[in-house]
Design a protein around this motif. Structure first.
Motif, PDB file in Angstrom:
ATOM      1  N   PHE A 243       0.702  -1.123   0.081  1.00 33.28           N
ATOM      2  CA  PHE A 243       0.185   0.079   0.103  1.00 33.28           C
ATOM      3  C   PHE A 243       0.923   1.336  -0.009  1.00 33.28           C
ATOM      4  N   ARG A 244       2.109   0.968   0.624  1.00 38.55           N
ATOM      5  CA  ARG A 244       2.812   2.338   0.460  1.00 38.55           C
ATOM      6  C   ARG A 244       3.264   2.544  -0.795  1.00 38.55           C
TER       7      ARG A 244
ATOM      8  N   GLU B 221       1.694   1.750  -3.465  1.00 39.61           N
ATOM      9  CA  GLU B 221       0.571   2.256  -4.270  1.00 39.61           C
ATOM     10  C   GLU B 221       0.434   3.910  -3.912  1.00 39.61           C
ATOM     11  N   GLU B 222       0.320   4.010  -2.648  1.00 35.76           N
ATOM     12  CA  GLU B 222       0.402   5.246  -2.248  1.00 35.76           C
ATOM     13  C   GLU B 222       1.261   6.352  -3.316  1.00 35.76           C
ATOM     14  N   ILE B 223       2.824   5.903  -3.063  1.00 37.65           N
ATOM     15  CA  ILE B 223       3.643   6.628  -3.754  1.00 37.65           C
ATOM     16  C   ILE B 223       3.354   6.606  -5.202  1.00 37.65           C
TER      17      ILE B 223
END
Lengths: 332, 184
Positions: A40-41, A43-45
């Motif tokens: 998810f990190r 994906e966030e980036i």
């Protein structure tokens, strides 16, 4: 720990996963908390790189109009609901009258509050020292403005600054001291720091001399906790915040014109003086680099008298050619 | 809350909240959710409320509403238990008391780092990647526009992502470390 297949990750980021691929991802993120977090990190980036599309002004104004319309409807609903019964109408009149009463007192109070603030300013020349209601000492540099209340009510001590000021904040654990500048704000409990926040300059700076402070951009550029002798600068145009290691008392030099040296050797001293007096200092290799000087020097005095004073602690001879000062060892 | 103040709040937080909601429930549901969040904010918050509280209120409202939407989503051929579970786990990453994603969102230098990393790609690969990433073009269309084979486009995309992943992994490791120092 297994790795997620690159192809699947690519499909996941592009939101093009098949049902089987989703199943594989689900199994993988259920293997460990770290797996889930790293996915998810990533994906966030990946999506943060597309942040500018969320700042789309067209979509924003459509959304804003929709919101205002909804608020307007809600207001009408409240009014028409009141109108349904005669009884309610009377109630409404009373409510409106009370509301007017409140608004009037509120406005009056706000008005009084605004009267109760003080603005101190300085002209192009000169520094002013101000003592705030809580005992905090502020030195206001030239062409600056400081607005503060006559009394610090409420849970915090909030003041605003245009320009540059040096603060010695009276400690009060229960009332954080907050200085709002035009691009950056600083929050402290009790410390000494220098804050440069000039509207005409793109860079705002906070240098910390003692204690700790939190500095944050007024437009969410980030939050930074400073330790003594660190300086944070915020560039208004790029929104970039950077931290440097500095001799913070030099940034605050203007407030008392005193240059403190603490067991400094000749090279450190020369570096400082070069910056302050805008000269070049060249040191001969024969000068004792281990000897140190401690003491306070008044900035107003000439560079020659400053160096002469130092030569009593660190023996050297001074000669001057144009803008360069040569320090050589004393011949015996 | 007065209309002027809610306008100000909207102006300030719209992009960030839209990003947040979109991450949780996708664009179209996300737009609805933030409408409601700003509306609730107008209804419940006072004009003089502290900005940080208002922001926290918006995040919380968006989070709760989004969770509700995810829980009530019906299954389809492409969306099954796995999809739902991923959405719930993602929501957990974005829960309002997890500082990291929110700090990442507000971190402009992180964004600049991403742009810088993209610029580091070799010219052709960068062009392909930007068309896909920034303009959402399909690999097939990129191949037609640039007059290269689909296989080449796919290879460029694969290598670009691989590079960026490695490059940014290092960055995020530093970031999460910094976040943990500041906020724990």
């Amino acid at each position: 720990m297994s790795e997620l297949d690159d192809k699947i990750l690519e499909h996941f980021l592009k939101d093009e996963c098949s049902a089987e691929e989703l199943k594989k991802i689900d199994i993988w993120i259920n293997e460990s908390k770290e797996n889930a977090e790293s996915l998810f990190r990533a994906e966030e980036i990946y999506n943060l790189g597309k942040y500018s599309r969320y700042e789309n002004t067209e979509g924003k104004s459509i959304a804003e109009n929709a919101l205002l319309e909804r608020i307007g409807k809600e207001k009408n609903k409240i009014i028409s609901r009141r109108g349904t019964l005669r009884w309610f109408r009377y109630a409404a009149v009373i409510i409106i009258m009370i509301a007017i009463g409140f608004t009037v007192t509120y406005k009056v109070r706000r008005h009084m509050l605004s009267v109760e603030t003080i603005t101190a300013c300085t002209g192009e020349a000169g520094v002013k020292q101000i003592i705030l209601p809580d005992g905090t000492k502020v030195w206001l540099n030239h062409s600056s403005e400081l607005t503060y209340p006559l009394k610090f009510d409420g849970g915090k001590r909030l003041i605003t600054l245009k320009g540059e000021a040096y603060f010695e904040v009276t400690p009060d654990k229960h009332k954080p001291f907050i200085v709002r500048g035009n691009a950056m704000s600083v929050e402290v409990l009790g410390t000494i720091f220098n804050f440069k926040s000039k509207q005409s300059e793109d860079i705002s700076e906070v240098s910390l001399i003692r204690g700790t402070v939190k500095a944050y951009g007024n437009r969410h550029e980030g939050l930074i906790v400073l330790s003594p002798d660190q300086k944070v600068s915020l560039d208004k145009r790029s929104g970039r915040m950077t931290v440097h290691q500095v001799n913070a008392s030099l940034d605050a030099l203007w407030h008392d014109n005193l240059i403190p040296f603490n067991n400094s050797n000749i090279e450190e001293i020369a570096k400082t003086l070069e910056r302050l007096y805008n000269v070049r200092i060249s040191i001969s290799s024969k000068v004792n680099k281990k000897a140190t000087y401690s003491g306070i020097i008044r900035h107003g005095s000439s560079i020659d008298s400053v160096l002469t004073q130092m030569s009593y602690s660190i023996p050297f001879r001074i000669s001057r050619i144009k803008d360069t000062l040569y320090l050589s060892s004393v011949l015996r | 809350m007065s209309e002027n103040i809610i306008k100000e709040i909207f102006e300030e937080y719209y992009s960030q909240m839209l990003f947040y909601a979109t991450r949780l429930v996708g664009k179209s549901d996300g737009e609805d959710v933030i409408q409601t969040a700003f509306f609730e904010c107008w209804k419940r918050m006072k004009d003089e409320e502290n900005k940080e509280h208002i922001k926290a209120f918006l995040f919380r409202t968006i989070y709760t509403r989004s969770l509700n939407i995810i829980k009530h989503r019906s299954f389809s051929r492409t969306y099954d238990e796995s999809g739902k579970d991923i959405d719930l786990k993602r929501a957990d990453y974005y829960r309002p008391d997890n500082d990291e994603p929110i700090k990442n969102m507000e971190n402009i230098s992180l964004r600049n780092n991403i742009y810088a990393a993209i610029e580091e790609l070799p010219a052709k690969r960068r062009e392909v990647f930007k068309m896909s990433y920034l303009y959402d073009l399909k690999n097939k269309d990129i191949a037609i526009i640039l007059g290269i084979s689909l296989k080449t486009v796919e290879a460029h995309m694969y290598k670009a992502l691989k590079y960026l992943r490695k490059r940014l992994k290092y960055l995020t490791m530093i970031l999460s470390y910094c976040v943990s120092i500041f906020f724990n």
